[in-house]
Every structure is written in structure tokens, then in C-alpha cells.
Design a protein around this motif. Structure first.
Motif, mmCIF file in Angstrom:
data_model
loop_
_atom_site.group_PDB
_atom_site.id
_atom_site.type_symbol
_atom_site.label_atom_id
_atom_site.label_comp_id
_atom_site.label_asym_id
_atom_site.label_seq_id
_atom_site.Cartn_x
_atom_site.Cartn_y
_atom_site.Cartn_z
ATOM 1 N N SER A 1 0.840 -1.187 0.000
ATOM 2 C CA SER A 1 0.000 0.000 0.000
ATOM 3 C C SER A 1 0.881 1.245 0.000
ATOM 4 N N PHE A 2 0.359 2.301 -0.589
ATOM 5 C CA PHE A 2 1.035 3.591 -0.554
ATOM 6 C C PHE A 2 0.463 4.488 0.544
ATOM 7 N N ARG A 3 -0.450 3.966 1.349
ATOM 8 C CA ARG A 3 -1.015 4.754 2.436
ATOM 9 C C ARG A 3 0.054 5.033 3.492
ATOM 10 N N PRO A 4 0.056 6.144 4.134
ATOM 11 C CA PRO A 4 -0.937 7.218 4.123
ATOM 12 C C PRO A 4 -0.707 8.272 3.041
ATOM 13 N N VAL A 5 0.355 8.115 2.257
ATOM 14 C CA VAL A 5 0.650 9.121 1.237
ATOM 15 C C VAL A 5 -0.411 9.141 0.142
ATOM 16 N N SER A 6 -0.857 7.958 -0.283
ATOM 17 C CA SER A 6 -1.850 7.840 -1.350
ATOM 18 C C SER A 6 -2.748 6.645 -1.049
ATOM 19 N N PRO A 7 -4.063 6.783 -1.179
ATOM 20 C CA PRO A 7 -4.984 5.701 -0.834
ATOM 21 C C PRO A 7 -5.037 4.618 -1.914
ATOM 22 N N VAL A 8 -3.961 3.831 -1.998
ATOM 23 C CA VAL A 8 -3.824 2.793 -3.014
ATOM 24 C C VAL A 8 -3.355 1.498 -2.363
ATOM 25 N N VAL A 9 -3.994 0.397 -2.753
ATOM 26 C CA VAL A 9 -3.536 -0.944 -2.402
ATOM 27 C C VAL A 9 -3.161 -1.623 -3.712
ATOM 28 N N PHE A 10 -2.064 -2.369 -3.697
ATOM 29 C CA PHE A 10 -1.581 -2.979 -4.925
ATOM 30 C C PHE A 10 -1.055 -4.386 -4.677
ATOM 31 N N VAL A 11 -0.948 -5.149 -5.757
ATOM 32 C CA VAL A 11 -0.236 -6.418 -5.745
ATOM 33 C C VAL A 11 1.215 -6.083 -6.057
ATOM 34 N N ALA A 12 2.117 -6.653 -5.271
ATOM 35 C CA ALA A 12 3.528 -6.306 -5.339
ATOM 36 C C ALA A 12 4.301 -7.217 -6.296
ATOM 37 N N LEU A 13 5.351 -6.674 -6.859
ATOM 38 C CA LEU A 13 6.287 -7.452 -7.648
ATOM 39 C C LEU A 13 7.369 -7.976 -6.725
ATOM 40 N N ALA A 14 7.577 -9.292 -6.750
ATOM 41 C CA ALA A 14 8.664 -9.904 -6.001
ATOM 42 C C ALA A 14 9.899 -10.033 -6.887
ATOM 43 N N GLU A 15 9.686 -10.153 -8.200
ATOM 44 C CA GLU A 15 10.774 -10.199 -9.179
ATOM 45 C C GLU A 15 10.344 -9.409 -10.406
ATOM 46 N N GLY A 16 11.333 -8.830 -11.073
ATOM 47 C CA GLY A 16 11.058 -8.048 -12.273
ATOM 48 C C GLY A 16 11.071 -6.556 -12.022
ATOM 49 N N ILE A 17 11.317 -6.152 -10.796
ATOM 50 C CA ILE A 17 11.286 -4.727 -10.438
ATOM 51 C C ILE A 17 12.321 -3.938 -11.231
ATOM 52 N N SER A 18 13.578 -4.394 -11.212
ATOM 53 C CA SER A 18 14.620 -3.618 -11.892
ATOM 54 C C SER A 18 14.404 -3.598 -13.396
ATOM 55 N N SER A 19 13.904 -4.678 -13.966
ATOM 56 C CA SER A 19 13.611 -4.695 -15.406
ATOM 57 C C SER A 19 12.500 -3.707 -15.741
ATOM 58 N N CYS A 20 11.481 -3.640 -14.893
ATOM 59 C CA CYS A 20 10.406 -2.656 -15.093
ATOM 60 C C CYS A 20 10.955 -1.240 -14.961
ATOM 61 N N GLU A 21 11.812 -1.021 -13.971
ATOM 62 C CA GLU A 21 12.400 0.307 -13.787
ATOM 63 C C GLU A 21 13.206 0.730 -15.012
ATOM 64 N N GLN A 22 14.000 -0.195 -15.548
ATOM 65 C CA GLN A 22 14.809 0.121 -16.724
ATOM 66 C C GLN A 22 13.930 0.392 -17.945
#
Length: 170
Positions: free
Chosen positions: A77-98
């Protein structure tokens, strides 16, 4: 004429429907009009001239990048900054960032409110108890899939529609 576009990695079936149905079940009004995705460049207004240049840029990005895998696991979740709940990436984060950095390096610029964090939104702008429920309901969600491309979407009549798809061939 100005268009609103977004660029994202589409989530394949059956996971796309599972997460869309969950999002709809939580009462998120964006569930039906928004494909299940990992954002690379969020909603951005552009004109026809920019669109052609952006399409050419995306084709070059796709040609320069190779496929990779994504492993989804659990919620965040991004709360309290933003009212969002999400499914997280356990792998693939750096590839998505690039890939996101490459997409954003082109002719279309958009100011961002927050640093880039790849995820799949499943509930947003809903009451806290609903966000809590979404967080708990999908805490055990897990899926893996290959990323072979990304999609340029256009916002038409409150729905995101595929404008063009790009295959990662680098």
C-alpha cells in the motif's frame, strides 16, 4: 486534437481477470475501464504530432530491450501518502524500472507526483476499511509470467483501449 495515452505492461490471463474481478469486487470504479497492468508511463496528454514521435520512440525502446519475467506476490500500500492498495512485484522490479526509464526518455514528458514503483493497483480512492479488506484479501496472491512486450493505450469514453502493442526484441 489532444489524446490521453498511457504505456504499460499488460498482465496476461488468467491473472488479469482475477485481479480485475477482485478490483471490481472491492468497488473500485476504475476496474472495468482499466486493463490490469504495470504502468511504465501513466496518463499523459499529447497531440497527434507528439503521438507519431512517441510511437517511433516506443518502437526503438522495444527493439533495444529484451523480455523478462515478473513474479507477483502479496500486497502493498502507498497509504498514508496515497490511498492505493496494490499487488507487489517480487521479481522483475529492476527490469520494469529500466524499461520505464527508457519509455520516459523520449519525446513525451510528464511530471510525476511520486517516484516510480512498479505494481498492480487493485484498489484506490476507496474508504480505509475497503482498502484494508483489499490488502488482506489478496495478501496470498501469487503469479509468474513472462513479459514479452508492452502496450500503448488510449483513453476513449472512460475506457483504456489498446492503441498499439510493442514486442521486446532486443
Amino acid at each position: 486534437m489532444t489524446l490521453t495515452v498511457a504505456t504499460a505492461i499488460p498482465v496476461p490471463e488468467p491473472y488479469a481477470s482475477q485481479l480485475r474481478d477482485a478490483r471490481q469486487g472491492f468497488g473500485d470504479p476504475e476496474a472495468l475501464g482499466t486493463p490490469t497492468h504495470v504502468t511504465l508511463l501513466g496518463p499523459t496528454d499529447i497531440d497527434q504530432v507528439q503521438l507519431r514521435a512517441y510511437e517511433d520512440h516506443l518502437a526503438a525502446v522495444a527493439k533495444a530491450n529484451t523480455g523478462f519475467g515478473i513474479h507477483l506476490r502479496g500486497t502493498g500500500s502507498f497509504r498514508p501518502v496515497s490511498p492505493v492498495v496494490f499487488v507487489a512485484l517480487a521479481e522483475g522490479i529492476s527490469s520494469c524500472e529500466q524499461l520505464a526509464a527508457a519509455v520516459r526518455s523520449g519525446p513525451v514528458h510528464r511530471e510525476h507526483d511520486f517516484p516510480y514503483h512498479p505494481h498492480i493497483t487493485v484498489a484506490q480512492e476507496l474508504p480505509d476499511d475497503v482498502l484494508d479488506h483489499a490488502f488482506a484479501e489478496l495478501a496470498d496472491f501469487e503469479a509468474q509470467f513472462p513479459v514479452t512486450g508492452f502496450t500503448l493505450y488510449e483513453h476513449v469514453d472512460d475506457t483504456w483501449r489498446v492503441h498499439r502493442e510493442y514486442e521486446l526484441t532486443g
